[in-house]
Design an enzyme around this catalytic site. Structure first.
Site, PDB file in Angstrom:
ATOM      1  NE  ARG A  91      -4.155  -1.750   2.046  1.00 51.44           N
ATOM      2  CZ  ARG A  91      -4.193  -2.909   2.697  1.00 51.44           C
ATOM      3  NH1 ARG A  91      -3.226  -3.245   3.508  1.00 51.44           N
ATOM      4  NH2 ARG A  91      -5.223  -3.720   2.543  1.00 51.44           N
ATOM      5  CG  ASP A 151      -8.273  -3.576   8.141  1.00 49.18           C
ATOM      6  OD1 ASP A 151      -7.278  -4.017   7.562  1.00 49.18           O
ATOM      7  OD2 ASP A 151      -8.827  -2.506   7.803  1.00 49.18           O
ATOM      8  NE  ARG A 154     -11.262  -7.834   4.577  1.00 50.70           N
ATOM      9  CZ  ARG A 154     -10.504  -7.043   3.837  1.00 50.70           C
ATOM     10  NH1 ARG A 154      -9.430  -6.471   4.337  1.00 50.70           N
ATOM     11  NH2 ARG A 154     -10.805  -6.816   2.581  1.00 50.70           N
ATOM     12  CG  HIS A 178      -6.247  -0.210   5.571  1.00 54.08           C
ATOM     13  ND1 HIS A 178      -6.915  -1.353   5.888  1.00 54.08           N
ATOM     14  CD2 HIS A 178      -6.330  -0.094   4.224  1.00 54.08           C
ATOM     15  CE1 HIS A 178      -7.401  -1.910   4.783  1.00 54.08           C
ATOM     16  NE2 HIS A 178      -7.046  -1.155   3.763  1.00 54.08           N
TER      17      HIS A 178
HETATM   18  P1  NAD Z   1     -10.401   2.022  -9.884  1.00 52.77           P
HETATM   19  O1  NAD Z   1      -9.197   2.122 -10.760  1.00 52.77           O
HETATM   20  O2  NAD Z   1     -11.487   1.094 -10.255  1.00 52.77           O
HETATM   21  O3  NAD Z   1     -11.047   3.477  -9.709  1.00 52.77           O
HETATM   22  C1  NAD Z   1     -10.290   4.629  -9.493  1.00 52.77           C
HETATM   23  C2  NAD Z   1     -11.044   5.770 -10.124  1.00 52.77           C
HETATM   24  O4  NAD Z   1     -10.348   6.978  -9.796  1.00 52.77           O
HETATM   25  C3  NAD Z   1     -11.135   5.673 -11.650  1.00 52.77           C
HETATM   26  O5  NAD Z   1     -12.478   5.793 -12.076  1.00 52.77           O
HETATM   27  C4  NAD Z   1     -10.279   6.846 -12.119  1.00 52.77           C
HETATM   28  O6  NAD Z   1     -10.741   7.413 -13.346  1.00 52.77           O
HETATM   29  C5  NAD Z   1     -10.439   7.807 -10.949  1.00 52.77           C
HETATM   30  N1  NAD Z   1      -9.397   8.842 -10.910  1.00 52.77           N
HETATM   31  C6  NAD Z   1      -8.073   8.700 -11.146  1.00 52.77           C
HETATM   32  N2  NAD Z   1      -7.470   9.896 -11.050  1.00 52.77           N
HETATM   33  C7  NAD Z   1      -8.431  10.803 -10.755  1.00 52.77           C
HETATM   34  C8  NAD Z   1      -8.423  12.218 -10.547  1.00 52.77           C
HETATM   35  N3  NAD Z   1      -7.289  12.926 -10.623  1.00 52.77           N
HETATM   36  N4  NAD Z   1      -9.588  12.821 -10.253  1.00 52.77           N
HETATM   37  C9  NAD Z   1     -10.754  12.109 -10.182  1.00 52.77           C
HETATM   38  N5  NAD Z   1     -10.818  10.786 -10.388  1.00 52.77           N
HETATM   39  C10 NAD Z   1      -9.673  10.135 -10.666  1.00 52.77           C
HETATM   40  O7  NAD Z   1      -9.806   1.689  -8.422  1.00 52.77           O
HETATM   41  P2  NAD Z   1     -10.657   1.100  -7.201  1.00 52.77           P
HETATM   42  O8  NAD Z   1     -10.575  -0.374  -7.208  1.00 52.77           O
HETATM   43  O9  NAD Z   1     -11.973   1.772  -7.167  1.00 52.77           O
HETATM   44  O10 NAD Z   1      -9.750   1.605  -5.959  1.00 52.77           O
HETATM   45  C11 NAD Z   1      -9.737   2.976  -5.598  1.00 52.77           C
HETATM   46  C12 NAD Z   1      -8.845   3.183  -4.376  1.00 52.77           C
HETATM   47  O11 NAD Z   1      -9.428   2.556  -3.227  1.00 52.77           O
HETATM   48  C13 NAD Z   1      -7.445   2.567  -4.520  1.00 52.77           C
HETATM   49  O12 NAD Z   1      -6.501   3.465  -3.959  1.00 52.77           O
HETATM   50  C14 NAD Z   1      -7.532   1.316  -3.672  1.00 52.77           C
HETATM   51  O13 NAD Z   1      -6.275   0.891  -3.197  1.00 52.77           O
HETATM   52  C15 NAD Z   1      -8.413   1.827  -2.552  1.00 52.77           C
HETATM   53  N6  NAD Z   1      -9.002   0.793  -1.694  1.00 52.77           N
HETATM   54  C16 NAD Z   1      -9.086   1.095  -0.372  1.00 52.77           C
HETATM   55  C17 NAD Z   1      -9.590   0.173   0.520  1.00 52.77           C
HETATM   56  C18 NAD Z   1      -9.632   0.516   1.989  1.00 52.77           C
HETATM   57  O14 NAD Z   1      -9.925  -0.347   2.836  1.00 52.77           O
HETATM   58  N7  NAD Z   1      -9.395   1.748   2.355  1.00 52.77           N
HETATM   59  C19 NAD Z   1     -10.052  -1.065   0.061  1.00 52.77           C
HETATM   60  C20 NAD Z   1      -9.992  -1.330  -1.308  1.00 52.77           C
HETATM   61  C21 NAD Z   1      -9.443  -0.394  -2.180  1.00 52.77           C
END
Ligand code: NAD
Length: 316
Positions: A91, A151, A154, A178
Site C-alpha cells: 500500500r 479490517d 473482518r 491499514h
Molecule cells: P479504480 O481504478 O477502479 O477506480 C479509481 C477511479 O479513480 C477511476 O475511475 C479513475 O478514473 C479515478 N481517478 C483517477 N485519477 C483521478 C483524478 N485525478 N480525479 C478524479 N478521479 C480520478 O480503483 P478502485 O478499485 O476503485 O480503488 C480505488 C482506491 O481505493 C485505490 O486506492 C484502492 O487501493 C483503494 N481501496 C481502499 C480500501 C480501503 O480499505 N481503504 C479497500 C480497497 C481499495
C-alpha cells in the site's frame, strides 16, 4: 449538516466508489449523490446505470455526474479516486502515485466552499487522509479515512465464526496502519463483556490463545489474498464507507475504527492512524483512547512510526 437534504459527492467512480454508491442506493443513505471522476464519461455512464435501479430502491435518490462546484452544499465528500493496488505492490508503494491525484482533487473541493467532512478510502488510506488534511487546511475532526473499519469488520466476522457467536456481539478492534503493521489489541477483545483471553484460558483447551494470532494474520493478509484472486477488493470497503457515512449523516456517535489525526492519544502527535473514534455529524468527534498493555502500546508505536516515516518520505 449543510441543509435538509443529505448530499454526498463521490470522487472516483471506479470499483470502490461505485460499490459504495450501489450500496448507498440500496440502503437509502442520502437524497443526492454526485459522481465526479477525471474520466467524465465513466461517471456519466455509472450515473445512468445506477439511475435505472432507482425504481427498485426503497426510496428515491438524485444521482448525476457532476463537477467539484457541486461540493459547495454537500455534507460529505467521499474520495475513492486513485490508482489501484497491483499484485505484490504494498500500500505504501502506491503513495506517490496517489499523492499527485489528490493535488488535483482537494483544491477545487475547498474552492467550492465545501463545509462538510472529507472521508478518504484511497490507499494507503492513513497517508492519503493526512495528505487531504494538509491540503485542505480543515479542522482535523472534519478529515478522516476508512482506516481499519473494514479490517475490524473482518476480525469480528472471523471471531464470530471461531467462537460460534454473532459477530455483532464480538467487540474487538484492528488498530494502527491499514496495512502490514496493523495489530489487534487482544487485551481489549470481548465476547459481550467477557474478555476473549479469559474465555480461551477457561475453556479447557477448546479455544486457544494461539489461534487469535492466526486470526489477526488472516485479517492482515485478507486484502492481498482477494487481490491475488480477483485483482481488487471493493464490496466490503463500499459497505464500510456506507456505514461510516450513516454515522455522520445520522449524527450517531458510533464507535468506528476510522483513520483519525492523533493529538496526544497513545503518545502520538500529527499522525493519522486507525483507532476507535466517536463518529457523528462533526466527523471524528473524539478519539476513544483504550487502555493498551505495554506490548500493545509498542505495536501502536511501531505502526505509527511506519506511517510517520512514509509521510516524511513522501515530502522529500
Ligand atoms: P479504480 O481504478 O477502479 O477506480 C479509481 C477511479 O479513480 C477511476 O475511475 C479513475 O478514473 C479515478 N481517478 C483517477 N485519477 C483521478 C483524478 N485525478 N480525479 C478524479 N478521479 C480520478 O480503483 P478502485 O478499485 O476503485 O480503488 C480505488 C482506491 O481505493 C485505490 O486506492 C484502492 O487501493 C483503494 N481501496 C481502499 C480500501 C480501503 O480499505 N481503504 C479497500 C480497497 C481499495
Amino acid at each position: 449538516m449543510c441543509n435538509n437534504k443529505r448530499k454526498i459527492v463521490l470522487v472516483g467512480a471506479g470499483m470502490v466508489g461505485m460499490s459504495f454508491a450501489y450500496s448507498a442506493l440500496n440502503r437509502s443513505l442520502c437524497d443526492e449523490m454526485v459522481l465526479v471522476d477525471v474520466n467524465k464519461r465513466r461517471a456519466q455512464g455509472e450515473a445512468m446505470d445506477l439511475n435505472h435501479g432507482v425504481a427498485f430502491a426503497s426510496s428515491t435518490m438524485k444521482i448525476y455526474a457532476g463537477e467539484y462546484a457541486d461540493c459547495g452544499d454537500a455534507d460529505i465528500v467521499v474520495i475513492c479516486a486513485g490508482v489501484n493496488q497491483k499484485p505484490g505492490e504494498s500500500r505504501l508503494e502506491l503513495l506517490k502515485r496517489n499523492a499527485a491525484v489528490f493535488q488535483s482533487i482537494i483544491e477545487p473541493v475547498v474552492r467550492s466552499g465545501f463545509g462538510g467532512v472529507f472521508l478518504v478510502a484511497t490507499n494507503p488510506v492513513d497517508i492519503m487522509t493526512r495528505v487531504t488534511y494538509e491540503l485542505s487546511g480543515f479542522n482535523p475532526n472534519r478529515v478522516f479515512g476508512s482506516g481499519t473499519t473494514l479490517d475490524t469488520a473482518r476480525l469480528r466476522y472471523l471471531l464470530g465464526e471461531y467462537f460460534s457467536v454473532d459477530p455483532r456481539n464480538m467487540h474487538a478492534y484492528v488498530m494502527g496502519e491499514h496495512g502490514d503493521s496493523e495489530f489487534v489489541p487482544w487485551s481489549q477483545a470481548m465476547i459481550a463483556t467477557k474478555s476473549v483471553l479469559d474465555v480461551c484460558g477457561q475453556s479447557g483447551g477448546k479455544y486457544q490463545i494461539e489461534e487469535m494470532q492466526r486470526l489477526s494474520g488472516e485479517v492482515r493478509d485478507a486484502a492481498q489474498r482477494i487481490i491475488e484472486a480477483k485483482n481488487a477488493t471493493y464490496y466490503g470497503i463500499g459497505m464500510a464507507l456506507v456505514r461510516i457515512c450513516r454515522a455522520v449523516l445520522g449524527d450517531e456517535n458510533s464507535v468506528l475504527t476510522v483513520s483519525a489525526r492523533l493529538r496526544g492519544e497513545y503518545g502520538q502527535k500529527g499522525v493519522y492512524a486507525g483507532v476507535p473514534c466517536i463518529v457523528n455529524g462533526n466527523g471524528v468527534d473524539r478519539v476513544l483512547e483504550l487502555q493498551l498493555t505495554g506490548e500493545e502500546r509498542e505495536q501502536m508505536d511501531a505502526s505509527c512510526r511506519i506511517l510517520q516515516e512514509s509521510y516524511a518520505g513522501m515530502e522529500m
